[in-house]
Design a protein around this motif. Structure first.
Motif, PDB file in Angstrom:
ATOM      1  N   VAL A   1     104.283 -22.009  15.433  1.00 21.43           N
ATOM      2  CA  VAL A   1     103.679 -23.098  15.142  1.00 21.43           C
ATOM      3  C   VAL A   1     102.035 -22.807  15.634  1.00 21.43           C
ATOM      4  CG1 VAL A   1     104.158 -23.788  18.166  1.00 21.43           C
ATOM      5  CG2 VAL A   1     102.946 -25.504  16.569  1.00 21.43           C
ATOM      6  N   GLU A   2     102.544 -21.334  16.660  1.00 18.57           N
ATOM      7  CA  GLU A   2     101.050 -20.638  16.918  1.00 18.57           C
ATOM      8  C   GLU A   2     100.002 -20.227  16.452  1.00 18.57           C
ATOM      9  OE1 GLU A   2     101.351 -17.389  20.723  1.00 18.57           O
ATOM     10  OE2 GLU A   2     101.716 -16.502  18.365  1.00 18.57           O
ATOM     11  N   THR A   3     100.676 -19.414  15.431  1.00 14.54           N
ATOM     12  CA  THR A   3      99.584 -19.352  14.394  1.00 14.54           C
ATOM     13  C   THR A   3      98.946 -19.829  13.498  1.00 14.54           C
ATOM     14  OG1 THR A   3     101.855 -17.969  14.192  1.00 14.54           O
ATOM     15  CG2 THR A   3     100.649 -17.563  11.827  1.00 14.54           C
ATOM     16  N   LEU A   4     100.178 -22.030  13.336  1.00 12.15           N
ATOM     17  CA  LEU A   4      99.400 -22.532  12.859  1.00 12.15           C
ATOM     18  C   LEU A   4      98.636 -23.114  13.213  1.00 12.15           C
ATOM     19  CD1 LEU A   4     100.153 -24.197  10.375  1.00 12.15           C
ATOM     20  CD2 LEU A   4     101.427 -26.238  11.911  1.00 12.15           C
ATOM     21  N   ALA A   5      98.174 -23.145  14.572  1.00 10.50           N
ATOM     22  CA  ALA A   5      96.635 -23.042  15.918  1.00 10.50           C
ATOM     23  C   ALA A   5      96.356 -22.449  15.283  1.00 10.50           C
ATOM     24  CB  ALA A   5      97.061 -23.519  16.566  1.00 10.50           C
ATOM     25  N   PHE A   6      96.625 -20.786  15.781  1.00  8.23           N
ATOM     26  CA  PHE A   6      95.334 -19.975  15.313  1.00  8.23           C
ATOM     27  C   PHE A   6      94.698 -20.067  14.250  1.00  8.23           C
ATOM     28  CE2 PHE A   6      93.736 -15.430  14.613  1.00  8.23           C
ATOM     29  CZ  PHE A   6      93.210 -15.578  15.273  1.00  8.23           C
TER      30      PHE A   6
ATOM     31  N   THR B   1      94.243 -22.516  11.824  1.00  5.06           N
ATOM     32  CA  THR B   1      93.505 -24.114  11.723  1.00  5.06           C
ATOM     33  C   THR B   1      92.307 -23.697  12.579  1.00  5.06           C
ATOM     34  OG1 THR B   1      95.649 -25.611  11.852  1.00  5.06           O
ATOM     35  CG2 THR B   1      93.541 -26.686  12.815  1.00  5.06           C
ATOM     36  N   LYS B   2      92.177 -22.913  13.676  1.00  4.22           N
ATOM     37  CA  LYS B   2      90.802 -22.987  14.238  1.00  4.22           C
ATOM     38  C   LYS B   2      90.074 -21.668  12.954  1.00  4.22           C
ATOM     39  CE  LYS B   2      88.033 -23.731  18.244  1.00  4.22           C
ATOM     40  NZ  LYS B   2      87.681 -24.273  18.360  1.00  4.22           N
ATOM     41  N   ARG B   3      90.915 -20.832  12.874  1.00  5.74           N
ATOM     42  CA  ARG B   3      89.935 -19.131  11.778  1.00  5.74           C
ATOM     43  C   ARG B   3      89.544 -20.029  10.892  1.00  5.74           C
ATOM     44  NH1 ARG B   3      91.425 -15.648   8.192  1.00  5.74           N
ATOM     45  NH2 ARG B   3      93.297 -16.474   7.480  1.00  5.74           N
ATOM     46  N   LEU B   4      90.510 -21.238   9.811  1.00  4.05           N
ATOM     47  CA  LEU B   4      89.546 -21.718   9.333  1.00  4.05           C
ATOM     48  C   LEU B   4      88.972 -22.719   9.232  1.00  4.05           C
ATOM     49  CD1 LEU B   4      93.104 -20.769   7.343  1.00  4.05           C
ATOM     50  CD2 LEU B   4      90.460 -19.926   7.143  1.00  4.05           C
TER      51      LEU B   4
ATOM     52  N   LEU C   1      90.061 -25.546  10.062  1.00  4.96           N
ATOM     53  CA  LEU C   1      90.848 -27.216   9.654  1.00  4.96           C
ATOM     54  C   LEU C   1      91.127 -28.105  10.529  1.00  4.96           C
ATOM     55  CD1 LEU C   1      93.167 -24.850   7.124  1.00  4.96           C
ATOM     56  CD2 LEU C   1      91.165 -26.612   6.712  1.00  4.96           C
ATOM     57  N   GLU C   2      90.592 -27.880  11.612  1.00  8.38           N
ATOM     58  CA  GLU C   2      91.057 -28.515  12.710  1.00  8.38           C
ATOM     59  C   GLU C   2      91.150 -30.076  12.377  1.00  8.38           C
ATOM     60  OE1 GLU C   2      88.342 -26.654  12.778  1.00  8.38           O
ATOM     61  OE2 GLU C   2      88.039 -25.696  14.756  1.00  8.38           O
ATOM     62  N   GLY C   3      91.974 -30.941  13.186  1.00  8.67           N
ATOM     63  CA  GLY C   3      91.935 -32.300  12.990  1.00  8.67           C
ATOM     64  C   GLY C   3      93.208 -32.636  11.681  1.00  8.67           C
ATOM     65  N   ARG C   4      93.702 -31.697  10.604  1.00 10.56           N
ATOM     66  CA  ARG C   4      93.640 -31.888   9.106  1.00 10.56           C
ATOM     67  C   ARG C   4      94.892 -31.175   9.362  1.00 10.56           C
ATOM     68  NH1 ARG C   4      88.790 -29.265   5.640  1.00 10.56           N
ATOM     69  NH2 ARG C   4      90.622 -29.209   4.395  1.00 10.56           N
ATOM     70  N   VAL C   5      95.404 -30.381  10.406  1.00 12.72           N
ATOM     71  CA  VAL C   5      96.775 -30.000   9.798  1.00 12.72           C
ATOM     72  C   VAL C   5      97.750 -30.059  10.981  1.00 12.72           C
ATOM     73  CG1 VAL C   5      97.795 -27.454  11.025  1.00 12.72           C
ATOM     74  CG2 VAL C   5      95.400 -27.685   9.281  1.00 12.72           C
TER      75      VAL C   5
ATOM     76  N   GLU D   1      93.174 -27.174  21.037  1.00  8.30           N
ATOM     77  CA  GLU D   1      91.890 -26.932  20.981  1.00  8.30           C
ATOM     78  C   GLU D   1      91.513 -27.200  19.537  1.00  8.30           C
ATOM     79  OE1 GLU D   1      91.602 -22.923  22.313  1.00  8.30           O
ATOM     80  OE2 GLU D   1      90.051 -23.068  21.194  1.00  8.30           O
ATOM     81  N   SER D   2      92.991 -26.576  18.149  1.00  5.52           N
ATOM     82  CA  SER D   2      93.027 -26.852  17.172  1.00  5.52           C
ATOM     83  C   SER D   2      93.266 -28.405  16.611  1.00  5.52           C
ATOM     84  CB  SER D   2      94.340 -26.117  17.423  1.00  5.52           C
ATOM     85  OG  SER D   2      94.078 -24.099  17.214  1.00  5.52           O
ATOM     86  N   GLN D   3      93.406 -29.067  17.396  1.00  3.98           N
ATOM     87  CA  GLN D   3      93.652 -30.828  17.185  1.00  3.98           C
ATOM     88  C   GLN D   3      94.427 -30.420  16.138  1.00  3.98           C
ATOM     89  OE1 GLN D   3      89.720 -32.294  15.851  1.00  3.98           O
ATOM     90  NE2 GLN D   3      88.880 -30.774  16.983  1.00  3.98           N
ATOM     91  N   ILE D   4      95.924 -29.904  16.511  1.00  2.00           N
ATOM     92  CA  ILE D   4      97.094 -30.213  15.298  1.00  2.00           C
ATOM     93  C   ILE D   4      98.042 -31.632  16.262  1.00  2.00           C
ATOM     94  CG2 ILE D   4      99.281 -28.910  15.691  1.00  2.00           C
ATOM     95  CD1 ILE D   4      97.842 -26.904  14.422  1.00  2.00           C
TER      96      ILE D   4
END
Ligand code: FE2
Length: 424
Positions: free
Chosen positions: A223-228, A230-233, A235-239, A264-267
């Protein structure tokens, strides 16, 4: 104006008092304390709760209602379920999947579910589940929104053709990119699968919903990688991260850093309480861990949390009846969400929160929105969960698509019969 449908004297989920709701041409055209005017059909709700439809943000429709074929899950673990599903896949036809899925959709609609996000296994060179559920999505679209997630069940790297098949499924019209990093061979392969699948979603402009860290391993940290990612790409709010059960077992200091990253990544967070209270903690003696992620803390950090049902009568879970109030009831207990505010929020987690997570537009009981709702035999959200309230009416586009008589008991006592129901 002559309305098409008027529901009088309803309680609403977030307002105090009783209201009338009038519908015309498939829309809600008026909500007021007392609406004057004729209607082609008028129903007196007698104070019962009118809710927007239940939304199931996590389900497996390609496996549903397959319980016992070809055998039962003896250990009750996630891993035996996955292996059993592997035995069933080559045995089932596209027609088998369609037939079971349609049967489930009928049940779901009668239970007031208006939309389902279903994962569909893409680790099958024939893509039978994908073909079947694309057809089902089309068949049910008049009365149920079905959103499909391309889900490489056996691991996008672990299964040699999974990546290609997942891309093919997306080309065929599957809506969302899925994954299962904790089932890849190593932690680093799992992290790599998250990178790759998020990149595919970003390239295609799609949402992501990963089965993520569905284990009791405190070191499973996808989930840490998923959040990271999300932010990098961007994709906030869409993951969405589904399950996230390892968070239950993680070190508290680590979680104090992880949850702000997720915020922060709006997961979005999708716990599946019925199945995970059954599957998790199977390697524990006592005390046994609960199979649920940190719902309260994630909610309080501002993340959107929606509860999913995950499975009904399949290799992983032999119970279930398409009842999102059962899901909320279990989540409430496992998460000890017992205050009045918390219990009401659990109802939101199977309605408006989940609608937001799957990106459902025009959701809610408001003037001008589609006349989609369910009338429950309960007076408020908490009573609805307490009773797993009976669904009296299901309305879609202003049409009554399911109706049932109120539950009533007649007690034969020496002094005479007494009729009663469970409502306070
Ligand atoms: Fe799942």
């Amino acid at each position: 104006m002559i309305f098409d449908l008027m529901i009088k004297n309803v309680s609403l989920t977030d307002d105090i008092g009783e209201f009338d709701v009038a519908c015309k041409d498939g829309k809600i055209v008026e909500i007021a304390k007392s609406i004057l005017g004729d209607s082609k059909e008028t129903i007196d709700a007698e104070g019962c709760l009118l809710s927007p439809p239940f939304i199931d943000p996590h389900f497996h429709m390609d496996a549903t209602l397959s319980l016992g074929t070809p055998r039962l899950n003896v250990s009750g673990t996630l891993l035996e379920g996955i292996s059993l599903w592997g035995e069933l896949k080559p045995l089932q036809s596209i027609d088998d999947i369609i037939s079971r899925a349609m049967q489930y959709c009928d049940l779901a609609v009668a239970k007031g579910i208006g939309a389902i996000r279903s994962h569909v296994d893409t680790c099958d060179d024939e893509l039978k589940g994908v073909q079947a559920l694309l057809e089902v999505r089309e068949k049910v679209k008049g009365y149920l929104d079905l959103q499909l997630v391309a889900f490489p069940q056996d691991g996008v790297f672990r299964d040699p053709t999974a990546l290609e098949n997942t891309k093919r499924a997306l080309d065929m019209g599957i809506d969302v990119v899925g994954g299962i990093p904790h089932f890849e061979r190593t932690m680093s392969e799992g992290a790599r699968s998250v990178n790759l699948l998020c990149e595919i979603a970003a390239e295609r402009g799609l949402m992501v919903d990963m089965h993520c860290d569905e284990s009791d391993d405190p070191m499973s940290r996808h989930v840490e990688t998923l959040a990271f990612e999300t932010k990098r790409l961007g994709l906030e709010g869409r993951v969405s991260g589904s399950h996230l059960t390892s968070m239950h077992s993680m070190d508290n200091y680590y979680v104090s850093k992880l949850i702000p990253l997720m915020a922060e990544s709006q997961i979005n967070v999708i716990p599946n309480p019925l199945i995970n209270i059954m599957l998790q903690g199977r390697h524990d003696t006592y005390p046994k861990r609960r199979g649920q992620t940190r719902v309260r803390e994630l909610r309080d950090a501002g993340l959107t949390v929606g509860f999913g049902s995950d499975c009904v009568m399949d290799p992983w879970y032999s119970l279930g009846k398409a009842d999102m109030l059962d899901v909320a009831f279990m989540a409430l207990h496992v998460g000890q969400l017992s205050s009045r505010e918390d219990m009401g929020w659990c109802f939101d987690a199977v309605t408006k929160n989940s609608a937001k997570i799957i990106g459902l537009e025009e959701y809610g009981i408001e003037k001008g929105k589609p006349a989609n709702f369910v009338l429950l035999q309960a007076k408020d959200k908490i009573e609805a969960i307490r009773l797993r309230a009976h669904r009296l009416l299901v309305v879609r586009g202003g049409l009554i698509i399911s109706r049932s008589d109120p539950v009533k008991y007649t007690l034969h006592k020496p002094e005479g019969d007494i009729d009663f129901n469970e409502i306070n």
